[in-house]
Enzyme design. Sequence first.
Site, mmCIF file in Angstrom:
data_model
loop_
_atom_site.group_PDB
_atom_site.id
_atom_site.type_symbol
_atom_site.label_atom_id
_atom_site.label_comp_id
_atom_site.label_asym_id
_atom_site.label_seq_id
_atom_site.Cartn_x
_atom_site.Cartn_y
_atom_site.Cartn_z
ATOM 1 N N LYS A 22 18.454 110.745 -44.817
ATOM 2 C CA LYS A 22 18.002 109.691 -45.748
ATOM 3 C C LYS A 22 16.489 109.533 -45.699
ATOM 4 C CE LYS A 22 17.848 104.652 -45.681
ATOM 5 N NZ LYS A 22 16.613 104.507 -44.917
ATOM 6 N N ASN A 23 15.943 109.375 -44.485
ATOM 7 C CA ASN A 23 14.521 109.042 -44.400
ATOM 8 C C ASN A 23 13.607 110.201 -44.789
ATOM 9 O OD1 ASN A 23 15.176 106.463 -43.766
ATOM 10 N ND2 ASN A 23 14.723 106.635 -41.562
ATOM 11 N N ARG A 93 12.726 99.784 -49.034
ATOM 12 C CA ARG A 93 11.465 99.988 -48.339
ATOM 13 C C ARG A 93 10.713 101.251 -48.789
ATOM 14 N NH1 ARG A 93 7.770 97.254 -45.535
ATOM 15 N NH2 ARG A 93 6.768 98.552 -44.006
ATOM 16 N N CYS A 117 15.729 96.810 -45.151
ATOM 17 C CA CYS A 117 16.457 96.054 -44.139
ATOM 18 C C CYS A 117 15.595 94.922 -43.598
ATOM 19 C CB CYS A 117 16.859 96.978 -42.985
ATOM 20 S SG CYS A 117 18.209 98.074 -43.411
ATOM 21 N N ARG A 122 7.412 93.329 -42.053
ATOM 22 C CA ARG A 122 7.247 94.756 -42.352
ATOM 23 C C ARG A 122 5.969 94.954 -43.169
ATOM 24 N NH1 ARG A 122 13.000 97.735 -43.175
ATOM 25 N NH2 ARG A 122 11.688 99.472 -42.558
ATOM 26 N N PRO A 123 4.820 94.856 -42.493
ATOM 27 C CA PRO A 123 3.552 94.962 -43.205
ATOM 28 C C PRO A 123 3.313 96.373 -43.729
ATOM 29 C CG PRO A 123 3.186 94.917 -40.829
ATOM 30 C CD PRO A 123 4.651 94.706 -41.038
ATOM 31 N N ILE A 124 2.402 96.493 -44.731
ATOM 32 C CA ILE A 124 2.015 97.828 -45.199
ATOM 33 C C ILE A 124 0.493 98.013 -45.090
ATOM 34 C CG2 ILE A 124 4.014 98.204 -46.723
ATOM 35 C CD1 ILE A 124 2.084 97.545 -49.096
ATOM 36 N N ASP A 125 -0.110 97.248 -44.158
ATOM 37 C CA ASP A 125 -1.570 97.325 -44.017
ATOM 38 C C ASP A 125 -2.061 98.731 -43.669
ATOM 39 O OD1 ASP A 125 -0.132 96.522 -41.570
ATOM 40 O OD2 ASP A 125 -2.088 96.743 -40.620
ATOM 41 N N GLN A 126 -1.268 99.470 -42.902
ATOM 42 C CA GLN A 126 -1.721 100.823 -42.514
ATOM 43 C C GLN A 126 -1.663 101.789 -43.696
ATOM 44 O OE1 GLN A 126 -3.117 101.341 -39.362
ATOM 45 N NE2 GLN A 126 -2.877 99.119 -39.485
ATOM 46 N N ASP A 307 16.561 103.033 -34.935
ATOM 47 C CA ASP A 307 17.687 103.046 -35.878
ATOM 48 C C ASP A 307 19.017 103.397 -35.206
ATOM 49 O OD1 ASP A 307 15.911 102.324 -37.812
ATOM 50 O OD2 ASP A 307 15.910 104.233 -38.887
ATOM 51 N N ILE A 329 10.016 98.369 -31.606
ATOM 52 C CA ILE A 329 9.475 98.677 -32.944
ATOM 53 C C ILE A 329 9.545 97.446 -33.858
ATOM 54 C CG2 ILE A 329 9.611 100.215 -34.958
ATOM 55 C CD1 ILE A 329 9.037 101.784 -32.404
ATOM 56 N N ARG A 399 23.780 102.318 -48.311
ATOM 57 C CA ARG A 399 22.386 102.735 -48.521
ATOM 58 C C ARG A 399 22.081 104.030 -47.772
ATOM 59 N NH1 ARG A 399 18.555 99.191 -46.158
ATOM 60 N NH2 ARG A 399 17.266 100.944 -46.747
HETATM 61 C C1 UD1 Z 1 10.805 103.987 -40.966
HETATM 62 C C2 UD1 Z 1 12.284 104.148 -41.266
HETATM 63 C C3 UD1 Z 1 13.091 103.057 -40.557
HETATM 64 C C4 UD1 Z 1 12.781 103.055 -39.064
HETATM 65 C C5 UD1 Z 1 11.269 103.007 -38.826
HETATM 66 C C6 UD1 Z 1 10.907 103.182 -37.354
HETATM 67 C C7 UD1 Z 1 12.165 105.092 -43.488
HETATM 68 C C8 UD1 Z 1 12.404 104.904 -44.922
HETATM 69 N N1 UD1 Z 1 12.477 104.046 -42.702
HETATM 70 O O1 UD1 Z 1 10.453 102.709 -41.492
HETATM 71 O O2 UD1 Z 1 14.465 103.313 -40.766
HETATM 72 O O3 UD1 Z 1 13.372 101.942 -38.443
HETATM 73 O O4 UD1 Z 1 10.604 104.045 -39.561
HETATM 74 O O5 UD1 Z 1 11.350 104.403 -36.881
HETATM 75 O O6 UD1 Z 1 11.755 106.152 -43.029
HETATM 76 N N2 UD1 Z 1 3.658 98.746 -39.188
HETATM 77 C C9 UD1 Z 1 2.499 98.005 -39.370
HETATM 78 N N3 UD1 Z 1 1.772 98.236 -40.505
HETATM 79 C C10 UD1 Z 1 2.140 99.164 -41.445
HETATM 80 C C11 UD1 Z 1 3.323 99.898 -41.240
HETATM 81 C C12 UD1 Z 1 4.066 99.664 -40.101
HETATM 82 O O7 UD1 Z 1 2.137 97.181 -38.541
HETATM 83 O O8 UD1 Z 1 1.418 99.328 -42.438
HETATM 84 C C13 UD1 Z 1 4.478 98.507 -37.977
HETATM 85 C C14 UD1 Z 1 5.858 97.952 -38.305
HETATM 86 O O9 UD1 Z 1 5.834 96.559 -38.426
HETATM 87 C C15 UD1 Z 1 6.667 98.451 -37.127
HETATM 88 C C16 UD1 Z 1 5.997 99.788 -36.761
HETATM 89 O O10 UD1 Z 1 4.726 99.764 -37.358
HETATM 90 O O11 UD1 Z 1 6.516 97.579 -36.037
HETATM 91 C C17 UD1 Z 1 6.747 101.008 -37.234
HETATM 92 O O12 UD1 Z 1 7.006 100.914 -38.613
HETATM 93 P P1 UD1 Z 1 7.108 102.209 -39.541
HETATM 94 O O13 UD1 Z 1 7.191 103.436 -38.690
HETATM 95 O O14 UD1 Z 1 6.062 102.121 -40.565
HETATM 96 O O15 UD1 Z 1 8.505 101.976 -40.227
HETATM 97 P P2 UD1 Z 1 8.908 102.352 -41.694
HETATM 98 O O16 UD1 Z 1 8.174 103.571 -42.134
HETATM 99 O O17 UD1 Z 1 8.878 101.153 -42.570
#
Ligand code: UD1
Length: 427
Positions: A22-23, A93, A117, A122-126, A307, A329, A399
């Site tokens: 899936k991912n 997501r 989920c 779940r920030p997207i700042d990065q 996961d 995480i 999903r």
């Molecule tokens: C992906 C997986 C999800 C899995 C996660 C961790 C997909 C679609 N989903 O989610 O199933 O649980 O990896 O293995 O592939 N973070 C920030 N800022 C950001 C992005 C992330 O602070 O801009 C933090 C998150 O809050 C979290 C950590 O980084 O604590 C890891 O998140 P991330 O690896 O980005 O998870 P996803 O890609 O959303």
Amino acid sequence: MDKIIIDGPCRLSGEVTISGAKNAAVAILPATLLVNGKCHLENVPDISDIRATIKILKSLGSKVEYITRNELIIDNSNITTVEAPYDLTCKFRASYYLLGALISRFGKAQISLPGGCNLGARPIDQHIKAFEKLGATVEVKRGNVYASTKNKLSAGNIFFDVVSVGATINAILAATLVPGTTTIENCAKEPHVVDVANFLNSMGANIKGAGTDVIKVTGVEALKQSSSYAVIPDQIEAGTFMVAAAITKGNILIKNCIPKHMEPITAKLQEAGAEVTEFEDTIRVSMNDTPRPINIKTMAYPGFPTDMQPQICTLIAISKGTGMIIESIWESRFQYTDELIKMGADITAHGRTAMIKGVDTLYGCPVASHDLRAGAAMILAGLVAHGRTEVYNVHHIERGYENIVDKFKKLGAKIEFVRDNGRDENV
Ligand code: UD1
């Protein structure tokens, strides 16, 4: 309301074939937007997140032709808009991958803030940081994310503050067509990051270092149409069936998996007393005894995957002793433990830590699936529990797991999917 009914306990045996990841697939489908032409994909899982991704692609102008249930051709030579519809992108997501792909090819993109989920913040700042380092302007307002660039994007150096799967893949997508070499540091190393890079390289991209901390993307002018690319097998689905073998004291041959990707899970199951035998692309898991308790700390790959946390918690819940899980995480990934407690489990969860005292027996009852992987854990609990378990909110499970009920049924489980009439099968 749709539900999955399980009459337990059972001992599973036989063979199961794992579907595509899936991912990886939810990133590779948007990645096809980088090609002004056709992409042929195989081993694409037939799950609702993929159906939603395809709906979004179609709304942008993609033509999608299914060859079989898991094989499709996507033609992105006539993209008519870079604005993805709110009602589709807000639901899951991975819609954030549209940003990286669209900004790389068209210089602009718009999506709603991604859903998915509920695991805490779940920030997207990065992701935003990566786009800005390449020269994009990103604005988040009224629930939408707008990315654009006045001139063309230019190569840059990106150093992530946290290791993020999504941000790593998005940075790769955004840099693929940008002239010069972009260096991305502190990258996620998950198998699906490598799969996306392999897919793009198969079409002429120049991405080096995927699977390590540092990835270098040298932009190419255009990608070429691919012959055919097969998505890797799903690490988490394979892991779920590995736990299913162990928890039911069963014996399952898990086909179409990559044993190397399973190592963090294999190691913990062996510690719990399971016998795990690895072959080239299959794994056999069997267990004769009650599991020994184990301690888990979830980590980025190659650590134990978050996961798989709810599934392994369910195994510890019937172990002969006390185990502990530290979730490093996500800030809020233990809501499902209340459902296991309803079934007789003895779990104390606070913040990011859970203490699990093994009990002799779980008892079937109605439970809710709080999210995708928590739903899988409810099924595992139902397989080992005495009596009838009814799992609700099964749309979460759909999903990410293709045909999960049929797969368990073939292994000997007494399990049924009960659908409400009038349900929209395409959502
Ligand atoms: C992906 C997986 C999800 C899995 C996660 C961790 C997909 C679609 N989903 O989610 O199933 O649980 O990896 O293995 O592939 N973070 C920030 N800022 C950001 C992005 C992330 O602070 O801009 C933090 C998150 O809050 C979290 C950590 O980084 O604590 C890891 O998140 P991330 O690896 O980005 O998870 P996803 O890609 O959303």
